[in-house]
Design a protein around this motif. Structure first.
Motif, PDB file in Angstrom:
ATOM      1  N   HIS A  95      17.602  -7.482  12.180  1.00 50.25           N
ATOM      2  CA  HIS A  95      16.365  -7.539  11.413  1.00 50.25           C
ATOM      3  C   HIS A  95      16.423  -8.774  10.530  1.00 50.25           C
ATOM      4  N   ASP A 144      11.710  -5.178   5.053  1.00 54.58           N
ATOM      5  CA  ASP A 144      10.509  -4.394   5.332  1.00 54.58           C
ATOM      6  C   ASP A 144      10.119  -3.718   4.034  1.00 54.58           C
ATOM      7  N   HIS A 150       3.896  -0.942   7.485  1.00 58.15           N
ATOM      8  CA  HIS A 150       4.789  -1.580   6.513  1.00 58.15           C
ATOM      9  C   HIS A 150       4.524  -3.067   6.538  1.00 58.15           C
ATOM     10  N   HIS A 196       6.465  -6.574   7.029  1.00 58.42           N
ATOM     11  CA  HIS A 196       7.694  -7.294   7.379  1.00 58.42           C
ATOM     12  C   HIS A 196       7.599  -8.641   6.680  1.00 58.42           C
TER      13      HIS A 196
HETATM   14 ZN   LIG Z   1      10.656  -5.885   9.743  1.00 54.00          ZN
END
Ligand SMILES: [Zn+2]
Length: 651
Positions: A57, A61, A162, A164
């Motif tokens: 990742h 987030d 969400h 990012h």
């Molecule tokens: Zn993300």
């Protein structure tokens, strides 16, 4: 370890994080002031460096509490750099370029701010109403001030609602946004869950077995313990550990891990930054067989072969433990970015003992009943394979070079299975019944390799640089009927770096069937996913990015369109939703057309919600609405459907 090496190790550990300085002379995350990019609150659902399906990742987030429509702000003054829209991945995403050359990225958006949305729409309507775009907009020189609303949060692409929020250096290396002035409230220390111990040689044993061993942690008065583990031969440790922050329940990856053996620091990792070229090395940073099967991200406390990530500082042994006989104390320390830390202790009891060695007892293995060849259950390592006891019966193993040196394949029978040494120079033939066999061929990362099947001319071709490490690969093709073939590329639980070519010979009956495709079987989700498959002479060819199981199947069913609905989005825009289902190959979203009341709009595809969305910035529903939709699946099966939809403004 020599005193010199110890000093060197200590020195490198004490140096300040220089990863970013290496990549850029001028840019430093600490120099600029960033603002929190949303009014949804200062809470994270994921940290930088967590595991994703095939990469790390690359962002934080930020939580939007299951809802869409929060304001998204430019974190600094910027120029609009790039806009992209697509059905998967980042969905609707904006890239801003800051004046020091670095970037910020805002993904999974519901929509862009009005003027930016107009730019995106004008591109899409001009380019044949295309849903998907990815456009560099530097030439517009569109300026944005810090704190300006640039979008609304959403759930486009992959995942629940969400934001990012990603930061990149001028060289496009994502870095941990917490390296800037951005902060969340976190006074919670990481928590250990499990330990893993991996055998690093055919001689290695953990608690009497040559398999990957895991053990749950015990917690006593705030201290973590893994007790005592008996090992023999070289092993690599791994930790399943997570972090949390105040007020929310999300589990995060830890920022820093240290492993001490007999009070000496042997492994240290810290996740500050990486490059996109390295991001799929997540597979070798984690214990991949466990990740592949259970999705649990055990972090290796050693550097596996083929791992070039910049996270680690280790002794010369790269954290691999080949310790002298006796009991050794191991301490694992996990810390989050804010310095909250936990430690777990373990005793490794090392006892070297030699197993009986000898030539492989071929004769005894080829007798008895035939078992299903199920090499997916075997555990493949770099130089050996571990075959479970229950699968040995009826198994024939032969080296294909009759002049082979008998000493070259040392085998062990440890009571609950057999370890078979894999010889780099020779193919090994496995068989359980007449129809059930394959050849395992050792491939090395630096060379082009072809692995053939035994029954026909099918093959898998691997370009140099496909593998992280040396591996024995086998191809098994089993034809059930003219429209159903099983293909297994063993071992399924090993990661690769890039796509390879899988070419399966098809018979004359299959040749006339234009709707055959290759599908990857995703074991964990029990799902088939379509691979772009192509005819090349009498082969069906695909380029999978994973080893594992595949099927050749026929898709003659067109997509189904049902349940049309007029909806008003949280930003006040009117849309039309239609539920879309396709059984096998899936929607070819580049070919959909969608008209409402005679006006063509953009047919947006939202695969996670199984729906096609009609979008036109000027659309307003009338009392009676006429929908005309045409869609295709990946094998060209077509559905044309019209709906009449009454809209009641009171509802
Ligand atoms: Zn993300």
């Amino acid at each position: 370890m020599s005193p010199y090496r110890l000093i060197l190790l200590l020195l490198t550990c004490l140096l300040p994080a220089s990863l970013l300085a290496q990549s850029s002379d001028t840019f430093s995350p600490g120099k600029a002031t960033y603002i929190w990019p949303t009014n949804a609150g200062k809470y994270m659902s994921s940290t930088f460096g967590e595991t994703r399906s095939a990469h790390f990742h690359s962002a934080l987030d930020l939580k939007t509490w299951g809802r869409k429509g929060y304001e998204i702000y430019a974190t600094r003054d910027a120029t609009l750099h790039r806009i992209a829209i697509g059905p998967t991945g980042y969905g609707k995403v904006l890239y801003l370029k800051h004046d020091d050359g670095s970037y910020s990225v805002y993904a999974h958006l519901l929509r862009f701010e009005e003027k930016i949305q107009q730019i995106a729409d004008s591109i899409r309507f001009k380019e044949d109403y295309s849903f998907e775009i990815d456009r560099n907009l530097d030439s517009l020189n569109y300026r944005i001030k810090q704190g300006e609303v640039i979008a609304l949060s959403g759930a486009s692409g992959i995942g629940p609602p969400h934001l990012h929020f990603e930061l990149r250096t001028p060289e496009h290396r994502p870095f941990n946004p917490l390296l800037t002035n951005l902060r969340v409230k976190d006074t919670v220390a990481p928590q250990f869950s499990n330990l893993s111990v991996e055998p690093l040689s055919i001689r290695s044993e953990i608690e009497g077995s040559n398999r990957i061993y895991t053990k749950r942690v015990r917690k006593n008065n705030g201290s973590y313990s893994f007790g005592t583990v008996d090992v023999s031969g070289p092993v690599g440790l791994g930790a399943d550990v997570f972090d949390q922050a105040n007020d929310v329940y999300n589990a995060y990856a830890v920022y820093e891990l240290k492993m001490y053996v007999d009070d000496e620091l042997r492994f240290h990792s810290k996740v500050d930054s990486f490059s996109y070229a390295e991001t799929n090395q997540m597979f070798v940073d984690r214990v991949y067989p466990i990740l592949n099967e259970k999705r649990d991200g055990f972090q290796r406390l050693y550097i596996a072969d083929g791992n070039t990530l910049p996270f680690y500082k280790t002794a010369n042994d790269k954290g691999k433990l080949d310790l002298p006989d006796g009991t050794h104390s191991v301490k694992i320390v996990a810390s989050d970015y804010f310095g909250n830390s936990s430690e777990a202790n373990l005793r490794l009891r090392v006892n070297r003992f030699d197993k009986p060695t000898g030539d492989f007892p071929k004769a005894s293995l080829s007798n008895g009943s035939f078992a299903e060849l199920n090499a997916g259950n075997w555990t493949w390592f770099k130089n050996w394979v571990n075959i479970p006891g229950e699968e040995i019966e009826g198994l024939t193993v032969a080296e294909l070079d009759i002049y082979s040196d008998p000493d070259s394949h040392t085998n062990y029978d440890d009571g609950n299975g057999m370890r078979l040494k894999l010889n780099p120079a020779r193919d090994i033939f496995f068989r359980t019944s007449f129809d059930d066999h394959f050849i395992a061929r050792q491939v090395t990362p630096g060379r082009f390799s072809i692995v053939p099947s035994t029954t026909d001319k099918s093959f898998a071709a691997f370009q140099p640089g496909t593998f992280y490490d040396t591996l024995s690969v086998g191809l098994r093709v089993k034809n059930f009927s003219s429209d159903s073939t099983l293909i297994q590329v063993h071992p399924s639980n090993h990661p690769i770096k890039k796509a390879y070519k899988l070419a399966v010979e098809i018979d004359s009956l299959q040749m006339t069937n234009s709707k055959l495709g290759i599908y990857k079987y995703e074991h964990r989700r029990e799902k088939l996913s379509y691979l772009n498959s192509e005819r090349q002479n009498n082969y069906l060819v695909a380029e999978p990015e994973e080893l594992g199981s595949f099927y050749i199947l026929e898709d003659t069913e067109a997509p189904e369109l049902t349940n049309p609905k007029i909806v008003k989005r949280v930003d006040g825009k009117w849309l039309v939703y239609v539920t879309l289902q396709d059984r096998l190959s899936g929607l070819d979203y580049t070919r959909s057309t969608f008209r409402v009341n005679g006006t063509r709009g953009i047919a947006e595809y939202e695969p996670e919600d199984n729906r096609l969305v009609y979008y036109h910035p000027e659309f307003k529903p009338e009392t009676e609405n006429e929908l005309e939709i045409t869609v295709y699946d990946m094998e060209g099966n077509k559905t044309e459907k019209n709906f009449s939809l009454t809209f009641d403004p009171e509802n």
